[in-house]
Structure formats: structure tokens, C-alpha cells
Design an enzyme around this catalytic site. Structure first.
Site, PDB file in Angstrom:
ATOM      1  N   ASP A 149      13.866   9.721   0.252  1.00  0.00           N
ATOM      2  CA  ASP A 149      13.525   9.403  -1.131  1.00  0.00           C
ATOM      3  C   ASP A 149      14.842   9.094  -1.841  1.00  0.00           C
ATOM      4  OD1 ASP A 149      12.757   9.343  -3.783  1.00  0.00           O
ATOM      5  OD2 ASP A 149      11.265  10.917  -3.549  1.00  0.00           O
ATOM      6  N   TRP A 152      10.731  17.722  -5.618  1.00  0.00           N
ATOM      7  CA  TRP A 152      10.099  17.129  -6.815  1.00  0.00           C
ATOM      8  C   TRP A 152       8.630  17.541  -6.830  1.00  0.00           C
ATOM      9  CZ3 TRP A 152       7.446  11.873  -6.952  1.00  0.00           C
ATOM     10  CH2 TRP A 152       7.172  11.486  -8.268  1.00  0.00           C
ATOM     11  N   LYS A 182      15.569   5.137 -12.839  1.00  0.00           N
ATOM     12  CA  LYS A 182      16.682   5.869 -13.455  1.00  0.00           C
ATOM     13  C   LYS A 182      17.953   5.017 -13.475  1.00  0.00           C
ATOM     14  CE  LYS A 182      13.671   8.738 -11.765  1.00  0.00           C
ATOM     15  NZ  LYS A 182      12.622   9.483 -12.325  1.00  0.00           N
TER      16      LYS A 182
HETATM   17  C1  LMR Z   1      11.411  13.742 -13.014  1.00  0.00           C
HETATM   18  O1  LMR Z   1      11.470  14.377 -11.956  1.00  0.00           O
HETATM   19  O2  LMR Z   1      11.479  14.270 -14.143  1.00  0.00           O
HETATM   20  C2  LMR Z   1      11.272  12.249 -12.971  1.00  0.00           C
HETATM   21  O3  LMR Z   1      11.304  11.816 -11.665  1.00  0.00           O
HETATM   22  C3  LMR Z   1      10.084  11.783 -13.699  1.00  0.00           C
HETATM   23  C4  LMR Z   1       8.829  12.036 -12.933  1.00  0.00           C
HETATM   24  O4  LMR Z   1       8.138  11.071 -12.606  1.00  0.00           O
HETATM   25  O5  LMR Z   1       8.507  13.198 -12.646  1.00  0.00           O
END
Ligand code: LMR
Length: 389
Positions: free
Chosen positions: A203, A131, A238
Site C-alpha cells: 500500500d 489503517w 495526499k
Molecule cells: C486517513 O487514514 O485518515 C486517510 O487515509 C483518510 C481515509 O480515507 O481514512
């Protein structure tokens, strides 16, 4: 001429690779634009399910009984924390696990990162890719960051890390690849962590969207059963479609229950100096749903529905992409889980998709599968094939 101000030399930070692109999408005036960026759940009609029926009923109940607006304790609503703890760790003896309510998953990551830096380790190893915000969160607290290749080459890389390194793991629905480890691979990883004395940091932003609410928690429970001390950053954004309520939790699993009180004081001091205490409303909703049998059943079905939609779109999308581009490997697309997949486009191709076809993907050409529907999927596939040649 620009006037000399205190701020003329402030650092020009790049826009966020997820929300920054979303902002750009919102400003785009083309009527055929398609937003495949931020991971929010979108139904077939193109609308996001921002109020699950279970959440709506819980809110009605809150309105009836009346909520108060007092401060919560620094580490949040205790009942909410205990219910969340059970959802992740199961019903066994969990008295050795400290938990706190947090502002979504991001502040759970941040508070744990602060704690790790102060008390545990100077280094963290994060997957590559991961992420987009993980690296920034950890960099903020001054931890040095190592990146382990995910998934190919992961075991080899991790086995060379120094003992005591904290390693970030996506417990389910890896963001952005969608590729999760199998049961055998988790077992192999657990042996590696034990042998090399690595510290797991899970996570869990997508519990329920992988293979099931209970099933998705199994890797964490497996590590805990085998005696690992570990960290967990959890989000309900989510799974409850409660994105804007910022509702999450952090957990720290310790060998000794006697240390829980000391841990509580330590984490409370980090929270108190960061945001003082968390907001009430999201925790109240989640608590009511989890502790009220009919609301909980309803919510579990809603999570099943979301997961099934992701899985069926994944199948349809990958089939259409392969029909159109038989020579192209769309890594992990078919067998993945959760919201996301990667198209493997270059930056130039991502820009063309946006500029010529009004299709917005997040960084690295990440796609939110639920933003696809019957009306737009063929256009998206066709456009991808045009930028790929
Ligand atoms: C994403 O990865 O799109 C979501 O987790 C929203 C975010 O906070 O980035």
C-alpha cells in the site's frame, strides 16, 4: 409503534473510525475544538492546502487547452498510468507490470482484493495495527484475514504463514504508527518472503512523505528486482492534496510480460462491473504535473515541504510530550515518518480528551501531526497529560 418495514432488521454497522469521528467533530459547537483525525495535510495557519500551486497551474492549463468529458478507457488514462508506474518502479524495463487508474487508493485495494479472492488466495495477512479501513475492504470480498503484529513479532508470525499467503505491507509512512522498516529490515523481510513463498501487497498512499519521492519507492523496487510477483495499491490523494478527486492506481507485477494482456482483460472486467471507468480530472492534473518539467519541479518541492513539516512537528510534539510526561513511552514517535503517530491512550482516555478538552483523535488515539500548530500544540500536550494520569 414502529411500522413494520422491509428494513426494520437491517444491520446496524458502527460508524467509520476515521470519518465517523470527523463527522462528530464537525457537529461539535465548542469554539476551541481541535481536529486531529483524518489524514489531510494542514498548514501552520490551520488551513488545509487543498490546492497546491502546481495543481492550480495544471488546472489553468487544462482550462486553456480544454478538457473533454468522454469516458476514459475502463482502466483509465494510459499516459497517467505509465507516468505513475515510473514514479513507483523507476525507469528500468517495466513491461511486465500491468497498471490501471483507480478511484483513489481504496478502489485499488478493493479491485486487487477482488482479484486475489477470485484468482490467487483465500487468505490475506494484514498488519496489526493498520489503517482502519483495510480490514473492512478485505472482509467485503470474503477473504479470510490474519493479522500479523507490527512491528514487534512480525518476522516470527510471517514465517509461520502458509506459502501463497498474500501479505499487506505499508511501503512507507505506516498508518497509524508512523514506524517504517529500515533498509536492513526490508532486506530481511525480502529473504523471508522468498523463503516462505509469501506474496507482497504494497500500500503506497504516502509516497514522498517518508524520506523522499524516490527513496520511498525503494522497498518495492527491491522486491521487484529480486523477482517477486506482487501487488501495489497507490494513492495521490495526499501527495497532490487531491483528496476529493479520488485519484489512484493499481499495479500487478508479473514474471512474464506475455501475461499482461490477459491480466488487463481480467482487471478490466472487475472494474467494469464495479464502477465502469474512472473519472478524468484528477488523472489529467497528475499527468500534466508529472510530464511538465517546471510543474514537476514545483510539485517535488511541495512534497518536500509537506514532509519537512511532518518531521519537524513530530520532533516538537514528542519533545513536549516527554517533557510533560517523562515516564511515559510514546512508541515510535520520534523516529517515525508521515502524518501519523499513536498516543497509546485507552478508549476512556480518548473519550475524555474529546468530551472534556474538545480534542478529537482517530481510533486508537491516532494523531494527524500536521493538525498541530504553534497555537494549539501546548494545549493538546497539556490535555493529554491530564487524561493520562
Ligand atoms: C486517513 O487514514 O485518515 C486517510 O487515509 C483518510 C481515509 O480515507 O481514512
Amino acid at each position: 409503534m414502529q411500522e413494520d418495514t422491509l428494513f426494520s432488521n437491517i444491520t446496524d454497522v458502527p460508524t467509520d473510525p476515521i470519518f465517523g469521528i470527523n463527522d462528530r467533530f464537525l457537529k461539535d459547537t465548542r469554539i476551541n475544538k481541535i481536529n486531529l483525525t483524518v489524514g489531510i495535510f494542514i498548514e501552520e495557519d490551520g488551513k488545509s492546502a487543498l490546492r497546491l500551486p502546481s495543481v492550480r497551474l495544471a488546472e489553468e492549463k487544462i482550462n486553456q487547452i480544454g478538457d473533454n468529458k468522454n469516458y476514459l478507457p475502463i482502466d483509465g488514462d494510459l499516459e497517467y498510468v505509465e507516468l505513475t508506474k515510473k514514479l513507483i518502479f523507476g525507469e528500468g524495463d517495466i513491461s511486465n507490470i500491468y497498471g490501471a487508474q483507480t478511484i483513489g487508493g481504496t478502489s485499488a485495494l478493493r479491485i486487487i482484493a477482488d482479484f486475489v479472492k477470485n484468482e490467487v488466495a483465500e487468505h490475506i495477512s494484514i498488519p496489526d495495527p493498520t489503517w482502519e479501513n483495510h480490514e473492512n475492504v478485505f472482509r467485503r470480498v470474503g477473504i479470510t484475514i490474519d493479522k500479523y503484529p507490527y512491528p514487534e513479532g512480525m518476522y516470527d508470525h510471517l514465517s509461520k504463514l502458509p506459502a501463497g499467503t498474500v501479505v499487506l505491507l505499508h511501503a512507507m509512512c505506516h498508518n497509524p504508527t508512523g514506524h517504517d522498516l529500515t533498509k536492513d529490515e526490508w532486506e530481511k523481510l525480502e529473504i523471508l518472503f522468498r523463503k516462505h513463498k509469501l506474496i507482497p501487497f504494497f500500500d503506497t498512499a504516502y509516497q514522498g512523505f517518508g524520506t523522499g519521492i524516490q527513496e520511498d519507492a525503494l522497498p518495492i523496487r527491491y522486491f521487484v528486482e529480486r523477482g517477486h510477483e506482487c501487488f501495489v495499491a497507490h494513492s495521490f490523494s495526499k501527495s497532490f492534496s487531491l483528496y476529493g478527486e479520488r485519484i489512484g492506481a493499481l499495479f500487478i507485477v508479473m514474471k512474464s510480460p506475455e501475461l499482461v494482456d490477459r491480466m488487463r482483460r481480467n482487471i478490466r472486467s472487475l472494474i467494469r462491473t464495479t464502477y465502469s471507468n474512472p473519472p478524468r480530472h484528477g488523472a489529467h492534473i497528475v499527468k500534466l504535473v508529472l510530464q511538465t518539467a517546471n510543474l514537476r519541479n514545483m510539485w517535488e518541492l511541495e512534497v518536500d515541504h509537506a514532509r519537512n513539516r511532518m518531521q519537524s512537528l513530530r520532533k516538537i510534539f514528542s519533545q513536549k510530550l516527554r517533557e510533560k510526561m517523562p515516564n511515559r513511552t510514546f512508541a515510535y514517535l520520534d523516529e517515525g515518518h508521515g502524518f501519523f503517530c499513536l498516543l497509546g491512550l485507552t478508549n476512556g482516555q480518548i473519550d475524555r480528551l474529546r468530551d472534556e478538552f474538545a480534542i478529537y483523535t482517530a481510533g486508537r488515539s491516532r494523531v494527524n501531526l500536521t493538525a498541530l500548530n504553534n497555537k494549539n500544540i501546548d494545549y493538546v500536550v497539556e490535555s493529554i497529560s491530564k487524561v493520562i494520569v
